[in-house]
Design a protein around this motif. Structure first.
Motif, PDB file in Angstrom:
ATOM      1  N   SER A  22       0.833  -1.195   0.000  1.00  0.00           N
ATOM      2  CA  SER A  22       0.000   0.000   0.000  1.00  0.00           C
ATOM      3  C   SER A  22       0.871   1.251   0.000  1.00  0.00           C
ATOM      4  N   ASN A  38      -7.232  -0.336 -11.631  1.00  0.00           N
ATOM      5  CA  ASN A  38      -8.499  -1.008 -11.329  1.00  0.00           C
ATOM      6  C   ASN A  38      -8.937  -1.920 -12.476  1.00  0.00           C
ATOM      7  N   GLY A  92      -8.108   3.782  -2.540  1.00  0.00           N
ATOM      8  CA  GLY A  92      -8.823   2.553  -2.841  1.00  0.00           C
ATOM      9  C   GLY A  92      -8.483   1.954  -4.188  1.00  0.00           C
ATOM     10  N   ASP A  93      -7.781   2.699  -5.043  1.00  0.00           N
ATOM     11  CA  ASP A  93      -7.417   2.184  -6.365  1.00  0.00           C
ATOM     12  C   ASP A  93      -6.336   1.103  -6.265  1.00  0.00           C
ATOM     13  N   GLU A  94      -6.318   0.234  -7.285  1.00  0.00           N
ATOM     14  CA  GLU A  94      -5.268  -0.774  -7.410  1.00  0.00           C
ATOM     15  C   GLU A  94      -4.537  -0.558  -8.730  1.00  0.00           C
ATOM     16  N   THR A 152      -1.540  -2.060 -11.214  1.00  0.00           N
ATOM     17  CA  THR A 152      -0.632  -3.144 -11.559  1.00  0.00           C
ATOM     18  C   THR A 152       0.277  -2.681 -12.679  1.00  0.00           C
ATOM     19  N   ARG A 165       2.097  -4.866  -7.878  1.00  0.00           N
ATOM     20  CA  ARG A 165       0.703  -4.545  -7.558  1.00  0.00           C
ATOM     21  C   ARG A 165       0.657  -3.659  -6.319  1.00  0.00           C
ATOM     22  N   HIS A 166      -0.011  -2.518  -6.418  1.00  0.00           N
ATOM     23  CA  HIS A 166      -0.107  -1.585  -5.293  1.00  0.00           C
ATOM     24  C   HIS A 166      -1.531  -1.075  -5.134  1.00  0.00           C
ATOM     25  N   THR A 167      -1.916  -0.879  -3.895  1.00  0.00           N
ATOM     26  CA  THR A 167      -3.152  -0.188  -3.563  1.00  0.00           C
ATOM     27  C   THR A 167      -2.794   1.148  -2.921  1.00  0.00           C
ATOM     28  N   THR A 218      -3.950   4.495  -0.300  1.00  0.00           N
ATOM     29  CA  THR A 218      -4.750   4.950   0.818  1.00  0.00           C
ATOM     30  C   THR A 218      -4.672   6.467   0.919  1.00  0.00           C
TER      31      THR A 218
END
Length: 290
Positions: free
Chosen positions: A115, A208, A264-266, A268, A278-280, A282
């Motif tokens: 994150s 996303n 909240g996005d992901e 890649t 891969r990261h999310t 906050t």
């Protein structure tokens, strides 16, 4: 060869898992992931011999999320702007006659999974091929420049555009690209011999699940050897230094409407033959260390 930082320890990625470097070398090489770069030629000679006759009893299961940045504390991070023809076109910028160079600060380094905390502003994605220096020097010749490369890894040149473009000129490129976590790299450092053609690799990222960038490094304005030749006329490149080589077309800032990263996005990010990050994200800001 695939070199990794596994849970803070130097390791080799193998087909069935990973091998701890200190244990496999019987103490010849330490566990600290940065230590290997000062002895890169010695290390690759040893690793090649070990991989030719591996000890299967040393192979341990690998959990991707425990992989850290292959270069956790580089001395220097050099980055290149407008180095894909497609990106220059979408930004309305003429192709540069010489590499456009800025820096990212080492405190921005983070690993390939996890994150990242968003600062205030407009945070954009930039998938990048990252070159890791193995043998340093000044005045490197493009014809032999690949011999100075330890390997290649995946990177994101995350950018907070409002800080980056803040007036007056010159704009604050280095600051806008150096918030905590804004230089994720990994998962593997892959040596050049693993690629059929290291000058032409597919690269891309998705936000996303929606594809944002997809290109080939063959679209570079300046190739990796040309970049190393140019950079080393001014800067002494050192073992473990990173060179972010530019991003292809598709960044969020130039889209209409803009498509930026939100909490909240992901995200890649991948490069052919190296792997995927891969990261999310906050909301909020990190607190100062005590």
């Amino acid at each position: 060869m695939r070199y990794i930082n596994y849970a803070g320890r130097a390791a080799l990625a193998v087909a069935d898992g990973y091998v701890d470097l200190e244990r496999a070398s019987r103490g010849r090489f330490p566990s600290e992931p940065m230590a290997v770069y000062a002895r890169w030629t010695e290390f690759t000679t040893w690793a090649g011999a070990w991989l030719d006759a591996p000890d299967a009893s040393l192979v341990q299961p690998l959990v991707s999320e425990r992989i850290g940045p292959p270069v956790p504390l580089p001395n220097q991070i050099l980055a290149v702007g407008v180095n894909y023809r497609g990106h220059a076109e979408e930004a309305g910028i003429a192709l540069p006659a010489e590499p456009m160079v800025f820096t990212k600060f080492p405190s921005a380094i983070t690993g390939p999974f996890g994150s990242i905390c968003l600062p205030p502003g407009s945070v954009d994605f930039e998938a990048e091929l990252v070159v890791v220096i193995g043998t340093g020097g000044r005045h490197i010749n493009a014809e032999t420049a690949w011999n100075h490369v330890a390997g290649l890894t995946v990177g994101q040149d995350l950018s907070e555009r409002e800080t980056q473009l803040r007036p007056p000129a010159p704009n604050q490129f280095s600051l806008g690209k150096s918030f905590a976590g804004f230089a994720p790299i990994g998962p593997h450092l892959v040596t050049i011999d693993e690629f059929a053609n290291p000058n032409d690799l597919q690269i891309g990222c998705s936000l996303n699940g929606q594809e944002m960038q997809k290109a080939r490094t063959g679209d570079f304005v300046f190739s990796v050897p040309e970049l190393l030749e140019s950079l080393s006329t001014v800067v002494e490149l050192r073992p473990g230094d990173l060179v972010f080589t530019g991003t292809p077309a598709g960044v969020g800032w130039t889209r209409d409407p803009k498509q930026l990263i939100s909490a909240g996005d992901e995200l890649t990010t991948y490069i052919e033959g190296i792997g995927l990050m891969r990261h999310t994200f906050t909301a909020g800001t990190t607190t100062a260390s005590e």
